[in-house]
Design a protein around this motif. Sequence first.
Motif, PDB file in Angstrom:
ATOM      1  N   LEU A   1     -12.986  55.362 -16.140  1.00  0.00           N
ATOM      2  CA  LEU A   1     -11.962  54.479 -15.591  1.00  0.00           C
ATOM      3  C   LEU A   1     -12.292  52.992 -15.745  1.00  0.00           C
ATOM      4  O   LEU A   1     -11.429  52.226 -16.198  1.00  0.00           O
ATOM      5  CB  LEU A   1     -11.703  54.823 -14.123  1.00  0.00           C
ATOM      6  N   PRO A   2     -13.487  52.520 -15.390  1.00  0.00           N
ATOM      7  CA  PRO A   2     -13.755  51.082 -15.568  1.00  0.00           C
ATOM      8  C   PRO A   2     -13.569  50.622 -17.011  1.00  0.00           C
ATOM      9  O   PRO A   2     -13.011  49.540 -17.258  1.00  0.00           O
ATOM     10  CB  PRO A   2     -15.206  50.934 -15.109  1.00  0.00           C
ATOM     11  N   ALA A   3     -14.024  51.430 -17.965  1.00  0.00           N
ATOM     12  CA  ALA A   3     -13.860  51.066 -19.370  1.00  0.00           C
ATOM     13  C   ALA A   3     -12.389  51.054 -19.768  1.00  0.00           C
ATOM     14  O   ALA A   3     -11.955  50.200 -20.559  1.00  0.00           O
ATOM     15  CB  ALA A   3     -14.638  52.025 -20.260  1.00  0.00           C
ATOM     16  N   GLN A   4     -11.614  51.990 -19.230  1.00  0.00           N
ATOM     17  CA  GLN A   4     -10.188  52.018 -19.527  1.00  0.00           C
ATOM     18  C   GLN A   4      -9.490  50.770 -18.992  1.00  0.00           C
ATOM     19  O   GLN A   4      -8.647  50.174 -19.680  1.00  0.00           O
ATOM     20  CB  GLN A   4      -9.562  53.278 -18.926  1.00  0.00           C
ATOM     21  N   ILE A   5      -9.838  50.373 -17.760  1.00  0.00           N
ATOM     22  CA  ILE A   5      -9.235  49.177 -17.179  1.00  0.00           C
ATOM     23  C   ILE A   5      -9.654  47.938 -17.961  1.00  0.00           C
ATOM     24  O   ILE A   5      -8.834  47.049 -18.241  1.00  0.00           O
ATOM     25  CB  ILE A   5      -9.627  49.038 -15.698  1.00  0.00           C
ATOM     26  N   ALA A   6     -10.926  47.872 -18.358  1.00  0.00           N
ATOM     27  CA  ALA A   6     -11.399  46.740 -19.156  1.00  0.00           C
ATOM     28  C   ALA A   6     -10.652  46.659 -20.483  1.00  0.00           C
ATOM     29  O   ALA A   6     -10.236  45.572 -20.912  1.00  0.00           O
ATOM     30  CB  ALA A   6     -12.906  46.866 -19.391  1.00  0.00           C
ATOM     31  N   GLY A   7     -10.483  47.812 -21.131  1.00  0.00           N
ATOM     32  CA  GLY A   7      -9.763  47.832 -22.398  1.00  0.00           C
ATOM     33  C   GLY A   7      -8.325  47.399 -22.243  1.00  0.00           C
ATOM     34  O   GLY A   7      -7.779  46.689 -23.109  1.00  0.00           O
ATOM     35  N   TRP A   8      -7.695  47.818 -21.140  1.00  0.00           N
ATOM     36  CA  TRP A   8      -6.310  47.423 -20.885  1.00  0.00           C
ATOM     37  C   TRP A   8      -6.203  45.922 -20.679  1.00  0.00           C
ATOM     38  O   TRP A   8      -5.355  45.249 -21.291  1.00  0.00           O
ATOM     39  CB  TRP A   8      -5.778  48.179 -19.675  1.00  0.00           C
ATOM     40  N   LEU A   9      -7.074  45.361 -19.854  1.00  0.00           N
ATOM     41  CA  LEU A   9      -7.031  43.922 -19.612  1.00  0.00           C
ATOM     42  C   LEU A   9      -7.317  43.136 -20.887  1.00  0.00           C
ATOM     43  O   LEU A   9      -6.676  42.109 -21.154  1.00  0.00           O
ATOM     44  CB  LEU A   9      -8.045  43.550 -18.524  1.00  0.00           C
ATOM     45  N   ASP A  10      -8.263  43.621 -21.675  1.00  0.00           N
ATOM     46  CA  ASP A  10      -8.626  42.910 -22.902  1.00  0.00           C
ATOM     47  C   ASP A  10      -7.553  43.018 -23.984  1.00  0.00           C
ATOM     48  O   ASP A  10      -7.571  42.250 -24.951  1.00  0.00           O
ATOM     49  CB  ASP A  10      -9.956  43.453 -23.443  1.00  0.00           C
ATOM     50  N   SER A  11      -6.635  43.977 -23.809  1.00  0.00           N
ATOM     51  CA  SER A  11      -5.570  44.139 -24.807  1.00  0.00           C
ATOM     52  C   SER A  11      -4.426  43.150 -24.599  1.00  0.00           C
ATOM     53  O   SER A  11      -3.568  43.019 -25.473  1.00  0.00           O
ATOM     54  CB  SER A  11      -5.013  45.569 -24.749  1.00  0.00           C
ATOM     55  N   TRP A  12      -4.411  42.457 -23.462  1.00  0.00           N
ATOM     56  CA  TRP A  12      -3.334  41.505 -23.212  1.00  0.00           C
ATOM     57  C   TRP A  12      -3.403  40.382 -24.256  1.00  0.00           C
ATOM     58  O   TRP A  12      -4.431  39.711 -24.378  1.00  0.00           O
ATOM     59  CB  TRP A  12      -3.464  40.895 -21.816  1.00  0.00           C
ATOM     60  N   PRO A  13      -2.337  40.155 -25.001  1.00  0.00           N
ATOM     61  CA  PRO A  13      -2.355  39.116 -26.037  1.00  0.00           C
ATOM     62  C   PRO A  13      -2.106  37.733 -25.447  1.00  0.00           C
ATOM     63  O   PRO A  13      -1.174  37.029 -25.816  1.00  0.00           O
ATOM     64  CB  PRO A  13      -1.215  39.544 -26.960  1.00  0.00           C
ATOM     65  N   THR A  14      -2.966  37.345 -24.509  1.00  0.00           N
ATOM     66  CA  THR A  14      -2.797  36.050 -23.849  1.00  0.00           C
ATOM     67  C   THR A  14      -3.393  34.927 -24.692  1.00  0.00           C
ATOM     68  O   THR A  14      -4.368  35.145 -25.414  1.00  0.00           O
ATOM     69  CB  THR A  14      -3.467  36.071 -22.467  1.00  0.00           C
ATOM     70  N   PRO A  15      -2.820  33.739 -24.617  1.00  0.00           N
ATOM     71  CA  PRO A  15      -1.687  33.425 -23.752  1.00  0.00           C
ATOM     72  C   PRO A  15      -0.374  33.957 -24.323  1.00  0.00           C
ATOM     73  O   PRO A  15      -0.180  33.962 -25.537  1.00  0.00           O
ATOM     74  CB  PRO A  15      -1.680  31.901 -23.718  1.00  0.00           C
ATOM     75  N   PHE A  16       0.500  34.405 -23.402  1.00  0.00           N
ATOM     76  CA  PHE A  16       1.831  34.790 -23.836  1.00  0.00           C
ATOM     77  C   PHE A  16       2.632  33.525 -24.150  1.00  0.00           C
ATOM     78  O   PHE A  16       2.536  32.518 -23.443  1.00  0.00           O
ATOM     79  CB  PHE A  16       2.546  35.571 -22.731  1.00  0.00           C
ATOM     80  N   LYS A  17       3.422  33.587 -25.196  1.00  0.00           N
ATOM     81  CA  LYS A  17       4.213  32.423 -25.579  1.00  0.00           C
ATOM     82  C   LYS A  17       5.348  32.159 -24.596  1.00  0.00           C
ATOM     83  O   LYS A  17       5.795  31.021 -24.444  1.00  0.00           O
ATOM     84  CB  LYS A  17       4.778  32.606 -26.989  1.00  0.00           C
ATOM     85  N   SER A  18       5.828  33.220 -23.933  1.00  0.00           N
ATOM     86  CA  SER A  18       6.932  33.080 -22.987  1.00  0.00           C
ATOM     87  C   SER A  18       6.855  34.201 -21.966  1.00  0.00           C
ATOM     88  O   SER A  18       6.155  35.209 -22.166  1.00  0.00           O
ATOM     89  CB  SER A  18       8.278  33.142 -23.716  1.00  0.00           C
ATOM     90  N   LEU A  19       7.596  34.044 -20.876  1.00  0.00           N
ATOM     91  CA  LEU A  19       7.656  35.111 -19.875  1.00  0.00           C
ATOM     92  C   LEU A  19       8.359  36.339 -20.441  1.00  0.00           C
ATOM     93  O   LEU A  19       8.042  37.471 -20.070  1.00  0.00           O
ATOM     94  CB  LEU A  19       8.369  34.613 -18.623  1.00  0.00           C
ATOM     95  N   GLU A  20       9.298  36.122 -21.348  1.00  0.00           N
ATOM     96  CA  GLU A  20       9.987  37.248 -21.968  1.00  0.00           C
ATOM     97  C   GLU A  20       9.011  38.075 -22.806  1.00  0.00           C
ATOM     98  O   GLU A  20       9.051  39.314 -22.770  1.00  0.00           O
ATOM     99  CB  GLU A  20      11.129  36.753 -22.834  1.00  0.00           C
ATOM    100  N   GLU A  21       8.132  37.416 -23.523  1.00  0.00           N
ATOM    101  CA  GLU A  21       7.116  38.126 -24.296  1.00  0.00           C
ATOM    102  C   GLU A  21       6.181  38.885 -23.369  1.00  0.00           C
ATOM    103  O   GLU A  21       5.807  40.035 -23.636  1.00  0.00           O
ATOM    104  CB  GLU A  21       6.319  37.148 -25.147  1.00  0.00           C
ATOM    105  N   ALA A  22       5.816  38.267 -22.250  1.00  0.00           N
ATOM    106  CA  ALA A  22       4.930  38.921 -21.287  1.00  0.00           C
ATOM    107  C   ALA A  22       5.591  40.150 -20.688  1.00  0.00           C
ATOM    108  O   ALA A  22       4.956  41.212 -20.557  1.00  0.00           O
ATOM    109  CB  ALA A  22       4.550  37.933 -20.185  1.00  0.00           C
TER     110      ALA A  22
END
Length: 266
Positions: A138-159
């Motif tokens: 589970l910790p690795a899964q959560i880390a992978g999920w957070l790290d997959s966020w393509p931040t910064p998002f260009k817009s709230l719509e993209e987010a």
Amino acid sequence: MTRTTTTTLTTPDGTHLAHTDHHPAGDPASTFLLLHGLAGHQGEWGALAPRLSADGHRVVTYDARGHGASTRIPVTTTREAHVQDAVALIDALHLAPATLLGQSLGGHTAMLLAASHPELVQSLILVEAGPAGPSPDLPAQIAGWLDSWPTPFKSLEEAESFLGHEAWTRTLEQRADGWHSTMDRDTIIASVAELATTAYWEEWSRITCPTLLIQGERGTMRPGEPAEMLSRRPQTRLTRIPDAAHDVHLDQPERLYEAIASFLRD
């Protein structure tokens, strides 16, 4: 007329808990404490809280430690610390006996509270939450999920498109180069550390209050977990919500409300 107030409670370890109190005029029919899931925030209950309040219930929502407008990097994120935060709110706001309604990690907190402080709890409603474990990955899964966020998002719509729900965009922070997460990565991962090593069936078996378990039709509970929960506590009511994944309160808030209202009537 409902009176809504937002303020902060400081716990003994110095953690600030942002919370909102929806208090109907006159004596409330009952009191609710709503607990959001991992990486979430109290605003996720924006569709459900007004419905419960309109029925005459007092409804309190809050940002868990490490989340939303509460202390972003608390001194600890143990399961016990999360339980004590909820206890502190119940005591400070005189909510007992309260109906605890929690989704995912918030539901797990509510479950542990009901097991350890039965005198504070009138009933328990778990949304996509249960005692199964351990979950070593589970910790690795959560880390992978957070790290997959393509931040910064260009817009709230993209987010919103990436995260799946508008509610998940409300804690993003706009900077010169786009929209960034305000969560501390290590705090969020640490919040599930104990779930990686521990199952909580003994705590589940100790609960005595009326309990409703709500499962999304496309949710993420372990196969067989709801059935095992009912076998250990046969008096538990199980409701499956069609067209809902893990975030039942965001996918199908009206159907969730109807399931809760039916449970309360019975």
